[in-house]
Design an enzyme around this catalytic site. Sequence first.
Site, short mmCIF file in Angstrom:
data_model
loop_
_atom_site.label_atom_id
_atom_site.label_comp_id
_atom_site.label_asym_id
_atom_site.label_seq_id
_atom_site.Cartn_x
_atom_site.Cartn_y
_atom_site.Cartn_z
N LYS A 33 0.85 -1.20 0.00
CA LYS A 33 0.00 0.00 0.00
C LYS A 33 0.88 1.24 0.00
O LYS A 33 1.69 1.44 0.91
CB LYS A 33 -0.88 0.01 1.25
CG LYS A 33 -1.77 1.25 1.33
CD LYS A 33 -2.78 1.11 2.45
CE LYS A 33 -2.38 1.82 3.70
NZ LYS A 33 -2.48 3.28 3.66
N ASP A 61 -3.56 4.03 -2.10
CA ASP A 61 -4.47 4.55 -1.07
C ASP A 61 -4.55 6.07 -1.15
O ASP A 61 -4.00 6.78 -0.31
CB ASP A 61 -3.97 4.09 0.31
CG ASP A 61 -5.01 4.31 1.40
OD1 ASP A 61 -6.19 4.54 1.07
OD2 ASP A 61 -4.63 4.25 2.59
N LYS A 63 -7.50 7.69 -1.30
CA LYS A 63 -8.75 8.10 -0.62
C LYS A 63 -9.38 9.31 -1.31
O LYS A 63 -9.61 10.36 -0.71
CB LYS A 63 -8.50 8.38 0.86
CG LYS A 63 -8.13 7.13 1.66
CD LYS A 63 -8.29 7.36 3.14
CE LYS A 63 -7.91 6.14 3.95
NZ LYS A 63 -6.48 5.83 3.98
N ASP A 66 -14.23 13.87 -4.02
CA ASP A 66 -14.48 15.17 -4.66
C ASP A 66 -15.73 15.01 -5.53
O ASP A 66 -16.40 13.96 -5.47
CB ASP A 66 -13.26 15.58 -5.50
CG ASP A 66 -13.12 17.10 -5.61
OD1 ASP A 66 -14.15 17.76 -5.86
OD2 ASP A 66 -12.01 17.61 -5.46
N THR A 116 -10.81 3.87 10.61
CA THR A 116 -10.62 3.12 11.86
C THR A 116 -10.07 4.01 12.98
O THR A 116 -10.01 3.59 14.13
CB THR A 116 -9.67 1.94 11.63
OG1 THR A 116 -8.62 2.36 10.76
CG2 THR A 116 -10.38 0.78 10.99
N ARG A 208 2.45 0.00 11.05
CA ARG A 208 3.42 0.16 12.13
C ARG A 208 3.78 -1.11 12.90
O ARG A 208 4.95 -1.26 13.29
CB ARG A 208 2.95 1.27 13.08
CG ARG A 208 3.10 2.64 12.44
CD ARG A 208 2.29 3.71 13.11
NE ARG A 208 0.86 3.51 12.86
CZ ARG A 208 -0.09 4.36 13.25
NH1 ARG A 208 0.25 5.45 13.92
NH2 ARG A 208 -1.35 4.12 12.98
O1 C5P Z 1 0.30 1.61 11.01
P1 C5P Z 1 -1.10 1.07 10.85
O2 C5P Z 1 -1.15 -0.45 10.86
O3 C5P Z 1 -2.07 1.71 11.81
O4 C5P Z 1 -1.49 1.54 9.37
C1 C5P Z 1 -2.79 1.43 8.88
C2 C5P Z 1 -2.83 1.99 7.51
O5 C5P Z 1 -4.15 1.83 7.01
C3 C5P Z 1 -2.50 3.47 7.37
O6 C5P Z 1 -1.72 3.62 6.18
C4 C5P Z 1 -3.83 4.18 7.20
O7 C5P Z 1 -3.76 5.27 6.32
C5 C5P Z 1 -4.68 3.07 6.56
N1 C5P Z 1 -6.12 3.15 6.80
C6 C5P Z 1 -6.67 3.15 8.06
N2 C5P Z 1 -8.04 3.24 8.22
C7 C5P Z 1 -8.83 3.29 7.15
C8 C5P Z 1 -8.27 3.29 5.87
C9 C5P Z 1 -6.90 3.20 5.73
O8 C5P Z 1 -5.95 3.05 9.04
N3 C5P Z 1 -10.14 3.30 7.31
#
Ligand code: C5P
Length: 228
Positions: A33, A61, A63, A66, A116, A208
């Site tokens: 991603k 990603d 997102k 518009d 999330t 992460r």
């Molecule tokens: O580091 P972590 O595991 O929290 O990363 C989650 C990834 O998923 C991030 O890149 C974030 O932008 C993406 N994301 C998210 N919630 C969403 C859509 C995408 O955390 N609803």
Amino acid sequence: MKKLPVILAVDTKDELIADQLISSVSNKIDHIKLGLEFYLKNGADSVARLQQKHQFELFLDLKLHDIPNTVGAATAQVASLKPKFLTVHASGGSAMIQAAATNAPETDITAVTILTSLSQDDLNEIGYEGTPQSRAIEMAKLAVKAGAKAIVCSPLEIEGIRAAIPNEISIITPGIRPKGSAGSDDQKRVLDPKSAIQAGANYLVIGRPITGASDMAAAAKAIFEETR
Ligand code: C5P
């Protein structure tokens, strides 16, 4: 070796770091991603270079959110990268999602429902009615009807969305934290990898917990063990 149903969130602006992150998990993870931070800094050529080198499936990603005309035109601009998944916000509405789907026929337009990182209080503050779960289900229904082939939601919402949507869709869930994780960072609606797979997720987006580990390959392997 079978690859993990994991999409690695390469959240960096630096192409060299992205290259290293992708290399260090490449024998376990083949879905990558790349998001706004990377794309806005480096652009499509840099994404294409990484794809060429590592041959991964791209989850782009961006997102998008518009008016339909603008999202359609933006989608057409990135269609040549042939992302497997391209994200748009479901809250942009049916016509916007349809415009994205029309302009990237080889890509699964992937609708983001409720981030999330948002809690019930955050939803109330924005003025959304209902719970994160009920909102996510309604948004997913609308998005699939408009042409989305995949849905991003919290792992806590997978079962409700599967029950409400008869179509074959991919459900992709961020907010994954392996058992024993120290904290959830800015994620508020989280679940462990095994429970998310059991609930019916097709792919887990993980950043992460892997990219922040001193040994990323070992962290990816531990997640693999946890999901078996
Ligand atoms: O580091 P972590 O595991 O929290 O990363 C989650 C990834 O998923 C991030 O890149 C974030 O932008 C993406 N994301 C998210 N919630 C969403 C859509 C995408 O955390 N609803």
